[in-house]
Design an enzyme around this catalytic site. Structure first.
Site, PDB file in Angstrom:
ATOM      1  N   ILE A 138      30.420  10.791   3.230  1.00  0.00           N
ATOM      2  CA  ILE A 138      29.163  11.799   3.203  1.00  0.00           C
ATOM      3  C   ILE A 138      27.922  11.379   3.380  1.00  0.00           C
ATOM      4  O   ILE A 138      27.679  10.011   3.358  1.00  0.00           O
ATOM      5  CB  ILE A 138      29.485  12.654   1.973  1.00  0.00           C
ATOM      6  CG1 ILE A 138      29.144  11.627   0.663  1.00  0.00           C
ATOM      7  CG2 ILE A 138      30.927  13.257   1.937  1.00  0.00           C
ATOM      8  CD1 ILE A 138      29.140  12.387  -0.805  1.00  0.00           C
ATOM      9  N   ASP A 139      27.074  12.015   3.741  1.00  0.00           N
ATOM     10  CA  ASP A 139      25.566  11.884   4.160  1.00  0.00           C
ATOM     11  C   ASP A 139      24.851  11.105   3.047  1.00  0.00           C
ATOM     12  O   ASP A 139      25.171  11.415   1.612  1.00  0.00           O
ATOM     13  CB  ASP A 139      24.910  13.053   4.497  1.00  0.00           C
ATOM     14  CG  ASP A 139      25.520  13.611   5.788  1.00  0.00           C
ATOM     15  OD1 ASP A 139      26.078  12.727   6.623  1.00  0.00           O
ATOM     16  OD2 ASP A 139      25.168  14.813   5.946  1.00  0.00           O
ATOM     17  N   LYS A 140      23.947  10.473   3.236  1.00  0.00           N
ATOM     18  CA  LYS A 140      23.257   9.526   2.114  1.00  0.00           C
ATOM     19  C   LYS A 140      22.729  10.522   1.158  1.00  0.00           C
ATOM     20  O   LYS A 140      22.787  10.152  -0.275  1.00  0.00           O
ATOM     21  CB  LYS A 140      21.977   8.954   2.944  1.00  0.00           C
ATOM     22  CG  LYS A 140      20.862   8.256   1.837  1.00  0.00           C
ATOM     23  CD  LYS A 140      19.746   7.740   2.784  1.00  0.00           C
ATOM     24  CE  LYS A 140      18.934   7.017   1.667  1.00  0.00           C
ATOM     25  NZ  LYS A 140      17.555   6.483   2.451  1.00  0.00           N
ATOM     26  N   ARG A 238      25.907  21.593   7.234  1.00  0.00           N
ATOM     27  CA  ARG A 238      24.343  21.681   7.633  1.00  0.00           C
ATOM     28  C   ARG A 238      24.197  22.389   8.863  1.00  0.00           C
ATOM     29  O   ARG A 238      23.319  23.231   8.986  1.00  0.00           O
ATOM     30  CB  ARG A 238      23.897  20.057   7.539  1.00  0.00           C
ATOM     31  CG  ARG A 238      23.838  19.707   6.175  1.00  0.00           C
ATOM     32  CD  ARG A 238      23.622  18.093   6.306  1.00  0.00           C
ATOM     33  NE  ARG A 238      22.317  17.814   6.728  1.00  0.00           N
ATOM     34  CZ  ARG A 238      21.890  16.651   6.848  1.00  0.00           C
ATOM     35  NH1 ARG A 238      22.367  15.581   6.834  1.00  0.00           N
ATOM     36  NH2 ARG A 238      20.736  16.319   7.034  1.00  0.00           N
TER      37      ARG A 238
END
Length: 305
Positions: A138-140, A238
């Protein structure tokens, strides 16, 4: 030395060679490639070329990539919020700001560094030295559930579940604006943006992406929502939310107005949390569902709204 040959199609017409190669060679940074190009390892249509040259449809790029040295990925004693663990898998609640795995030039302070310390030598090796145990990411700035595998057999079985989209993945998010419907499904293909190659976007030739959205609470200018992934594309939630005019609060990449709101609410990145992760255990065959509680910043923001 690895030798690559690429024939440029219409999609990449007009791109600089040194910007295009990182897209074609996933996991290799532009800064590293620029140094390799300066050593004369790039040819276009048989002639040694500079990275600044813009390619045309039909051009043939040939590139020699030196074998990279195996980096020293240190195990680091970084605290982990462990949601579930057994001999085959471990699920952690990833905090905001932590990158999942190392990349060229950034070999410390990632989830992998923490897992290497906690699990010792018990991590699958299928994804190589930079991503031991990692099946997905998953994204930062996205928080929540991430699963890692402790052996190759578990990794293979978990990877197959991600491939066929049988994993139950439920996210909580806050989006900008007032949603028209209480429930909706976005079915729109996602791929590399034609305008900005560093971003993802809704593109006709992208991979099918389906997100099911449920409204939880309205706050006038914002909505608290639940997003269930039917597929799992890069930046899916997103991109999908931005595509309907309701970008996630705090998302400065896909939300044009997010910078001002970030200052207003003291945010650092998108308000997105991987809350539920459900899967069939790779060894026992039992269905397991893990819940990651909302992070403090998220709960506090809900109270403010």
């Amino acid at each position: 030395m690895q030798h690559f040959v690429f024939t440029i199609d219409e999609e990449y017409e007009g791109e600089r060679a040194d910007k295009l190669l990182p897209l074609l060679l996933e996991g290799v940074t532009r800064s590293y490639l620029q140094g390799v190009i300066k050593d004369g390892n790039l040819t276009i249509n048989g002639k040694v070329s500079k990275g600044s040259l813009k390619v045309k449809e039909g051009d043939v790029l040939e590139f020699d990539l030196p074998e990279a040295e195996v980096p020293d990925i240190p195990a680091q004693d970084i605290p982990l919020d462990i949601l579930y663990e057994d001999a085959d898998v471990i699920i952690v609640n990833k905090p905001k700001g932590m990158v999942v795995h190392p990349s060229a030039g950034h070999y410390r302070d990632t989830l992998v560094n923490a897992l290497m310390y906690h699990c010792k030598d018990s991590l699958s090796g299928i994804n190589g030295v930079l991503r031991p145990g990692i099946v997905h990411r998953i994204d930062k700035d996205t928080t929540g559930s991430v699963i890692a595998c402790k052996n190759d057999q578990a990794h293979i079985k978990m990877a197959e579940q991600f491939k066929v989209h049988s994993i139950n993945r439920v996210y909580k998010a806050i989006c900008i604006g007032n949603l028209k419907d209480d429930e909706l499904t976005i079915d729109a293909p996602i791929g590399r943006s034609k305008i900005d190659r560093k971003k993802m976007g809704i593109v006709p030739d992208g991979k099918r992406a389906v997100t099911h959205i449920k409204l939880l609470e309205r706050f006038g200018d914002y909505c608290y929502i639940e997003c269930r992934l039917e597929t799992g594309r890069t930046h899916q939630i997103r991109v999908h939310m931005a595509s309907i005019g309701h970008a996630l609060l705090g998302d400065t990449v896909y939300g044009n107005a997010s910078s001002a709101q970030n200052k207003k609410f003291k945010l650092d990145g998108q308000c997105l949390h991987a809350e539920v992760l459900g899967f069939v255990h790779p060894a026992s065959g039992e269905y397991i569902e893990v819940y990651a509680p909302l992070p403090v910043y998220f709960s506090h923001l809900l109270d403010i709204l």
